[in-house]
Design an enzyme around this catalytic site. Structure first.
Site, PDB file in Angstrom:
ATOM      1  N   GLY A  14       0.903  -1.080   0.116  1.00  0.00           N
ATOM      2  CA  GLY A  14      -0.034   0.074   0.201  1.00  0.00           C
ATOM      3  C   GLY A  14       0.790   1.311  -0.060  1.00  0.00           C
ATOM      4  N   ARG A  24      13.167  10.605  -2.739  1.00  0.00           N
ATOM      5  CA  ARG A  24      14.166  11.580  -3.206  1.00  0.00           C
ATOM      6  C   ARG A  24      15.373  11.583  -2.174  1.00  0.00           C
ATOM      7  NH1 ARG A  24      14.213  16.434  -0.056  1.00  0.00           N
ATOM      8  NH2 ARG A  24      14.739  18.451  -1.390  1.00  0.00           N
ATOM      9  N   ARG A  75       0.929  -4.867  -5.119  1.00  0.00           N
ATOM     10  CA  ARG A  75       0.933  -6.212  -4.443  1.00  0.00           C
ATOM     11  C   ARG A  75       1.271  -7.174  -5.408  1.00  0.00           C
ATOM     12  NH1 ARG A  75      -0.760  -4.170   0.713  1.00  0.00           N
ATOM     13  NH2 ARG A  75      -2.424  -2.747   0.412  1.00  0.00           N
ATOM     14  N   ASP A 106       5.302  -5.051   6.036  1.00  0.00           N
ATOM     15  CA  ASP A 106       5.800  -6.284   6.467  1.00  0.00           C
ATOM     16  C   ASP A 106       5.863  -7.382   5.199  1.00  0.00           C
ATOM     17  OD1 ASP A 106       3.004  -6.753   6.624  1.00  0.00           O
ATOM     18  OD2 ASP A 106       3.232  -7.651   8.560  1.00  0.00           O
ATOM     19  N   THR A 130       4.230   2.443   5.690  1.00  0.00           N
ATOM     20  CA  THR A 130       2.542   1.824   5.657  1.00  0.00           C
ATOM     21  C   THR A 130       1.908   2.843   6.529  1.00  0.00           C
ATOM     22  OG1 THR A 130       1.454   0.219   6.528  1.00  0.00           O
ATOM     23  CG2 THR A 130       3.622  -0.011   7.325  1.00  0.00           C
ATOM     24  N   ASP A 132      -0.307   1.832   8.486  1.00  0.00           N
ATOM     25  CA  ASP A 132      -0.964   0.956   9.654  1.00  0.00           C
ATOM     26  C   ASP A 132      -0.095   1.131  11.182  1.00  0.00           C
ATOM     27  OD1 ASP A 132      -2.484   0.196   7.536  1.00  0.00           O
ATOM     28  OD2 ASP A 132      -1.501  -1.767   7.413  1.00  0.00           O
ATOM     29  N   ASP A 134       2.740  -0.571  11.971  1.00  0.00           N
ATOM     30  CA  ASP A 134       2.377  -2.037  12.713  1.00  0.00           C
ATOM     31  C   ASP A 134       3.857  -2.789  12.425  1.00  0.00           C
ATOM     32  OD1 ASP A 134       2.632  -2.424   9.930  1.00  0.00           O
ATOM     33  OD2 ASP A 134       0.743  -3.861   9.893  1.00  0.00           O
ATOM     34  N   ARG A 176      -5.406  -2.494   8.771  1.00  0.00           N
ATOM     35  CA  ARG A 176      -5.316  -3.811   8.674  1.00  0.00           C
ATOM     36  C   ARG A 176      -5.553  -4.403  10.054  1.00  0.00           C
ATOM     37  NH1 ARG A 176      -3.337  -6.641   4.178  1.00  0.00           N
ATOM     38  NH2 ARG A 176      -2.347  -4.660   3.629  1.00  0.00           N
ATOM     39  N   LEU A 258      -9.485   7.235   1.168  1.00  0.00           N
ATOM     40  CA  LEU A 258      -8.976   8.775   1.307  1.00  0.00           C
ATOM     41  C   LEU A 258      -7.973   8.709   2.450  1.00  0.00           C
ATOM     42  CD1 LEU A 258     -10.146  10.307   3.962  1.00  0.00           C
ATOM     43  CD2 LEU A 258     -12.506  10.020   2.857  1.00  0.00           C
TER      44      LEU A 258
HETATM   45  O1  F6P Z   1      -1.487  -1.521   4.562  1.00  0.00           O
HETATM   46  C1  F6P Z   1      -2.098  -0.184   4.256  1.00  0.00           C
HETATM   47  C2  F6P Z   1      -3.787  -0.592   3.922  1.00  0.00           C
HETATM   48  O2  F6P Z   1      -4.305   0.610   3.711  1.00  0.00           O
HETATM   49  C3  F6P Z   1      -4.600  -1.128   5.258  1.00  0.00           C
HETATM   50  O3  F6P Z   1      -4.474  -0.267   6.270  1.00  0.00           O
HETATM   51  C4  F6P Z   1      -5.565  -1.798   4.389  1.00  0.00           C
HETATM   52  O4  F6P Z   1      -6.092  -2.915   5.334  1.00  0.00           O
HETATM   53  C5  F6P Z   1      -5.041  -2.137   3.134  1.00  0.00           C
HETATM   54  O5  F6P Z   1      -3.923  -1.734   2.811  1.00  0.00           O
HETATM   55  C6  F6P Z   1      -5.782  -1.929   2.020  1.00  0.00           C
HETATM   56  O6  F6P Z   1      -5.318  -2.729   0.928  1.00  0.00           O
HETATM   57  P1  F6P Z   1      -5.853  -2.164  -0.672  1.00  0.00           P
HETATM   58  O7  F6P Z   1      -5.493  -1.072  -1.097  1.00  0.00           O
HETATM   59  O8  F6P Z   1      -5.105  -3.249  -1.471  1.00  0.00           O
HETATM   60  O9  F6P Z   1      -7.338  -2.388  -0.597  1.00  0.00           O
END
Ligand code: F6P
Length: 328
Positions: A14, A24, A75, A106, A130, A132, A134, A176, A258
């Site tokens: 993501g 940069r 991905r 991760d 990320t 998240d 995490d 996530r 968003l």
């Molecule tokens: O890992 C970032 C994230 O935005 C998570 O918070 C969310 O679960 C996931 O990616 C959504 O993934 P995608 O944009 O592939 O739907």
């Protein structure tokens, strides 16, 4: 130790605000140190498709303020296979690349570590990117601050209309399996309740506290639900509450993607610059299979193996405790 001559940089998984300032910094730090830099488009997919281009200082002009990633991201399932990795390796070697900076979460690091164990002649350095927040080894990940501020701005707006109509809103936020965005945004916006994957809240408990809020003359209420919460989704939770909490018009908002966009905050611009700079310097120093991260406001390196094995990012105890007390 062989001298590094050419590195590649990619963003994967993501996108997160702050990735561009990091790209940069990688490009300019590398060039400053006499290295050549190749940009890889669409993450690991670009390694397999040989979708790469040579970068110079001007390739990263005027991108500090941009959300997303100029390198694009993906991905990539084929990179999980031995065949995919071999193609990627051959493409990198054919270009004379001996170092790789991967910016992502991760999943990105898991791929990077496997690749690097298979092909140790290409040094690999991870940068935690990320929304998240995490990842073990960095108190903050790139994009988390901006995303949290974006969520706060949205919830403040929802609070206005919730208050005007005396409504109860359930708002789902991203993360996530992590409740980091939910917790910080919830405390920052005075949410009446925050449902987190890290701490189970029984629906009965939630109902009692919302009823108590009504009794205490709260006109509006906001419940933030982290997407990883175990109750089966924000609509199911809202339905269960609706049966019990009367005299409240209930609405559901899913903030969605968003949260991932927008111009990076000052914090993410600086963090991206620091991490990109540190990642290149770590490669130059001969390090590999590590990630750079922020701890106690210092940039430190952690072995990717350790970062992935620990895979536990703890939310702050004091925030967890105060979330119920401050919203009474
Ligand atoms: O890992 C970032 C994230 O935005 C998570 O918070 C969310 O679960 C996931 O990616 C959504 O993934 P995608 O944009 O592939 O739907």
């Amino acid at each position: 130790m062989q001298k590094l001559s050419k590195i590649a940089v990619l963003t994967s998984g993501g996108d997160a605000p702050g990735m561009n300032p990091c790209i940069r910094a990688v490009v300019r730090t590398a060039i400053y140190n006499g290295l050549q830099v190749t940009g890889v488009r669409q993450g690991y997919q670009g390694l397999i498709d040989n979708n790469m281009y040579e970068m110079n200082n001007r390739s990263v002009s005027n991108i500090l303020n941009l959300g997303g990633t100029i390198l694009k991201t993906a991905r990539c399932l084929p990179f999980r296979t031995d065949e995919g990795m071999e193609i990627a390796y051959n493409n990198l070697r054919a270009r004379g690349i001996d170092g790789l900076v991967v910016i992502g979460g991760d999943g990105t690091f898991t791929g990077a570590l496997r690749f690097s164990k298979k092909y140790p002649d290409i040094a690999v350095m991870g940068v935690p990117g990320t929304i998240d927040n995490d990842l073990y080894g960095s108190t903050y990940t790139l994009g988390f601050d901006t995303a949290t501020n974006t969520v706060i701005e949205a919830i403040d707006k929802i609070r206005d209309t919730a208050d005007a109509h005396d409504r109860l809103f359930f708002i789902e936020v991203m993360g996530r399996d992590s409740g980091a965005i939910a917790l910080r945004a919830g405390i920052s916006c005075g949410a009446e309740a925050i449902l987190l994957p890290e701490k189970e809240t029984a629906i009965e408990e939630l109902i009692v506290s919302l009823k108590a809020g009504q009794y205490n003359k709260k006109s509006s209420s906001i419940v933030i639900v982290a997407e990883g919460d175990k109750h089966g989704g924000v609509y199911d939770i809202a339905k269960a509450v609706e049966k019990e909490v009367k005299n409240y018009d209930i609405k559901v908002t899913i903030l969605g993607h968003l949260q991932r966009g927008g111009s990076p905050s000052s914090f993410d611009r600086i963090l991206g610059s620091r991490l990109g700079y540190a990642a290149v310097n770590a490669l130059i120093a001969g390090k590999t299979q590590q990630m750079v991260g922020l701890q106690a406001n210092n940039i430190v390196s952690t072995d990717l193996e350790e970062a992935l094995n620990q895979h536990e990012f703890k939310l702050e105890d004091d925030l967890m405790q105060m979330m119920e007390i401050l919203s009474i």
